[in-house]
Design a protein around this motif. Structure first.
Motif, short mmCIF file in Angstrom:
data_model
loop_
_atom_site.label_atom_id
_atom_site.label_comp_id
_atom_site.label_asym_id
_atom_site.label_seq_id
_atom_site.Cartn_x
_atom_site.Cartn_y
_atom_site.Cartn_z
N ARG A 129 26.30 47.61 38.69
CA ARG A 129 27.76 47.77 38.77
C ARG A 129 28.45 46.47 38.37
O ARG A 129 29.45 46.48 37.62
CB ARG A 129 28.17 48.18 40.18
CG ARG A 129 29.63 48.62 40.29
CD ARG A 129 29.97 49.12 41.69
NE ARG A 129 29.03 50.11 42.16
CZ ARG A 129 29.02 51.39 41.80
NH1 ARG A 129 29.94 51.83 40.95
NH2 ARG A 129 28.12 52.22 42.27
N TYR A 130 27.93 45.35 38.85
CA TYR A 130 28.56 44.07 38.55
C TYR A 130 28.44 43.76 37.06
O TYR A 130 29.40 43.31 36.42
CB TYR A 130 27.93 42.95 39.38
CG TYR A 130 28.88 41.83 39.70
CD1 TYR A 130 29.51 41.76 40.94
CD2 TYR A 130 29.18 40.84 38.76
CE1 TYR A 130 30.40 40.74 41.24
CE2 TYR A 130 30.06 39.82 39.06
CZ TYR A 130 30.66 39.77 40.30
OH TYR A 130 31.55 38.76 40.58
N ALA A 131 27.25 43.99 36.49
CA ALA A 131 27.04 43.70 35.07
C ALA A 131 27.91 44.58 34.19
O ALA A 131 28.51 44.12 33.21
CB ALA A 131 25.56 43.89 34.72
N LYS A 132 28.00 45.87 34.53
CA LYS A 132 28.78 46.80 33.71
C LYS A 132 30.25 46.42 33.68
O LYS A 132 30.93 46.58 32.65
CB LYS A 132 28.60 48.22 34.23
CG LYS A 132 29.34 49.26 33.40
CD LYS A 132 29.08 50.68 33.90
CE LYS A 132 29.85 51.71 33.07
NZ LYS A 132 29.58 53.09 33.52
N PHE A 133 30.75 45.91 34.81
CA PHE A 133 32.18 45.63 34.92
C PHE A 133 32.47 44.13 35.05
O PHE A 133 33.52 43.74 35.55
CB PHE A 133 32.78 46.39 36.10
CG PHE A 133 32.76 47.88 35.91
CD1 PHE A 133 33.68 48.51 35.09
CD2 PHE A 133 31.79 48.66 36.54
CE1 PHE A 133 33.65 49.89 34.91
CE2 PHE A 133 31.75 50.03 36.36
CZ PHE A 133 32.68 50.65 35.54
N ARG A 259 39.35 50.18 32.44
CA ARG A 259 38.05 49.86 33.06
C ARG A 259 38.22 49.42 34.51
O ARG A 259 37.35 49.63 35.34
CB ARG A 259 37.33 48.79 32.22
CG ARG A 259 36.73 49.39 30.96
CD ARG A 259 36.11 48.37 30.03
NE ARG A 259 35.13 47.50 30.67
CZ ARG A 259 33.92 47.89 31.07
NH1 ARG A 259 33.54 49.15 30.92
NH2 ARG A 259 33.10 47.03 31.61
N PHE A 260 39.35 48.80 34.82
CA PHE A 260 39.65 48.46 36.21
C PHE A 260 39.68 49.71 37.08
O PHE A 260 39.10 49.74 38.17
CB PHE A 260 41.00 47.73 36.28
CG PHE A 260 41.51 47.51 37.68
CD1 PHE A 260 41.06 46.44 38.44
CD2 PHE A 260 42.44 48.37 38.25
CE1 PHE A 260 41.52 46.23 39.73
CE2 PHE A 260 42.90 48.18 39.53
CZ PHE A 260 42.44 47.10 40.28
N LYS A 261 40.34 50.75 36.60
CA LYS A 261 40.41 52.00 37.37
C LYS A 261 39.03 52.62 37.56
O LYS A 261 38.69 53.10 38.65
CB LYS A 261 41.34 52.99 36.67
CG LYS A 261 42.80 52.57 36.64
CD LYS A 261 43.64 53.58 35.87
CE LYS A 261 45.09 53.15 35.79
NZ LYS A 261 45.90 54.12 34.99
N VAL A 262 38.23 52.59 36.51
CA VAL A 262 36.87 53.15 36.60
C VAL A 262 36.03 52.34 37.58
O VAL A 262 35.26 52.89 38.37
CB VAL A 262 36.21 53.18 35.20
CG1 VAL A 262 34.78 53.69 35.29
CG2 VAL A 262 37.02 54.05 34.25
N PHE A 263 36.19 51.02 37.54
CA PHE A 263 35.44 50.14 38.45
C PHE A 263 35.81 50.38 39.90
O PHE A 263 34.95 50.49 40.78
CB PHE A 263 35.72 48.68 38.07
CG PHE A 263 35.25 47.67 39.08
CD1 PHE A 263 33.90 47.49 39.35
CD2 PHE A 263 36.17 46.88 39.76
CE1 PHE A 263 33.47 46.56 40.29
CE2 PHE A 263 35.75 45.94 40.69
CZ PHE A 263 34.40 45.78 40.96
#
Length: 313
Positions: A129-133, A259-263
Motif C-alpha cells: 500500500r505504501y509503495a503503490k501510493f 489517487r489521494f481518494k483511492v488511497f
C-alpha cells in the motif's frame, strides 16, 4: 468485517535541536515541565525503554548555533486506543515549545506501530500500500522528504526502472516474492546507509513497523494525525485489505487528487483525517506545483539514480 487491535501500541521519535550542554540536562527540564519521567543519555541505542528518553542521534549535524545540541526524544510504548498515550505526546510537544527547540531539514519524525499481531503476508500488504501510493504520501511532506531526497528516508521504489506504472507494479511483484522480512527490507534501504533507512522499516527490534517518512516537527497536531494515518495503514494490513497492481491498459492521466481518494478510501472514514491530509497536499501542490503523475513519465530511472548518488558523494 473490519477489526482493530485495542491493545496496539505506538512509539514516537522526535528529532530536534535543543539548548543545553548535556542531554541529561535537557531531559530534566522536560521532566520538570511535564511531570513525566524523562531520562537523558548520550548513547545512540536505547532498547526496551519504559520512560521518555532524550538521546544522541548522529544524523543531527546542522545545529542552528553552538548553543544547541541534536537530540532525539523517544517515547516508551504507548497505547493507541486507550490510556493516556496521546496526552503524554501533547505534554512533550508543549514542553519542547516552551524550552525553544528548533527543527530543520536534517530532522525527522519516526513513528513505530506495533505489528506483533500481523502475519508476514499482512506486513507485505502494508508495504504494498505504501509503495503503490508513495507519490501521494510524498505530497503530505515538504520537498526535503520526497522521493529520495534524504539518505535516511529512501524511496520504496528506488531500485526499479521504467515508466511510473511499471515501477510501481515491479515493486508490488517483488514484495509478493519476498520470503523474509530481511529480504523485504533489502528492497528498500540504500546499501551504503543500511537497509532500515527507508520510508518504512520492517526490521525494527521492537516488533513494530517504523514509518520514517515524516519531516521533523514538534507540532502536536501534525504528530497526532501522522500517528493516526500510520495506524490505519497497519490496521488495513491486519484486516487483509487488498492492494492491486495498476492496470497497464489505462492510459489516462491519474491525478494526485484522484489517487489521494483511492488511497484514503480503504483507510479512513474519519473526515477530520481526510480533511487534514487533503489540506496538506493542497498546500504543497500550491507551493511546489503539480508533479508529473502516474499517467505521465515521472519518477526514478537508472540515470536519475546515478545523478542522485553522484551529487551525494
Amino acid at each position: 468485517m473490519t477489526t482493530k487491535n485495542l491493545n496496539r501500541t505506538f512509539g514516537v521519535e522526535i528529532e530536534c535541536y535543543a539548548k543545553g550542554h548535556t542531554r541529561a540536562q535537557i531531559a530534566n527540564r522536560i521532566s520538570l515541565i511535564t511531570g513525566l519521567e524523562v531520562t537523558g543519555t548520550d548513547n545512540y541505542v536505547t532498547r526496551g525503554n519504559q520512560t521518555w528518553t532524550v538521546k544522541y542521534d548522529g544524523s543531527l549535524s546542522q545545529r542552528p548555533s553552538s548553543q544547541y545540541i541534536g537530540v532525539e526524544i523517544v517515547s516508551p510504548p504507548l497505547k493507541i486506543y486507550n490510556g493516556d498515550g496521546y496526552n503524554q505526546v501533547k505534554k512533550i510537544c508543549d514542553a519542547l515549545e516552551e524550552i525553544g527547540v528548533k527543527v530543520n531539514t536534517t530532522c525527522g519524525l519516526h513513528v513505530h506501530i506495533d505489528s506483533s499481531d500481523l502475519t508476514f503476508k499482512q506486513k507485505k500488504l502494508v508495504a504494498k500500500r505504501y509503495a503503490k501510493f508513495e507519490d501521494v504520501i510524498d505530497y503530505f511532506m515538504p520537498k526535503s522528504r520526497r522521493r529520495t531526497a534524504t539518505r535516511y528516508c529512501a524511496s520504496l521504489l528506488h531500485q526499479q526502472e521504467g515508466t511510473p506504472v511499471q515501477i510501481i507494479n515491479q515493486t508490488l511483484d517483488k514484495i509478493n516474492s519476498c520470503r523474509t522480512l530481511t529480504s523485504l527490507q533489502n528492497m528498500f534501504g540504500e546499501p551504503y546507509t543500511g537497509n532500515r533507512y527507508a520510508k518504512l522499516n520492517f526490521v525494527s527490534p521492537y516488533n513494530t513497523i517504523e514509518f520514517r517518512h515524516h519531516g521533523g516537527t514538534t507540532e502536536y497536531t501534525k504528530i497526532l494525525n501522522w500517528i493516526t494515518l500510520c495506524t490505519q495503514m497497519v490496521e488495513a494490513g491486519h484486516n487483509n485489505k487488498p492492494v492491486k497492481s495498476i492496470c497497464v491498459d489505462q492510459t489516462h492521466t491519474r491525478t494526485l487528487q484522484h489517487r489521494f481518494k483511492v488511497f484514503m478510501k480503504p483507510l479512513s472514514s474519519n473526515t477530520m483525517i481526510i480533511k487534514y491530509f487533503k489540506s496538506r497536499m493542497s498546500k504543497f501542490l500550491k507551493e511546489d506545483g503539480v508533479p508529473s503523475t502516474v499517467g505521465g513519465t515521472f519518477l526514478i530511472n537508472r540515470r536519475l539514480r546515478q545523478l542522485y548518488n553522484t551529487t551525494r558523494g
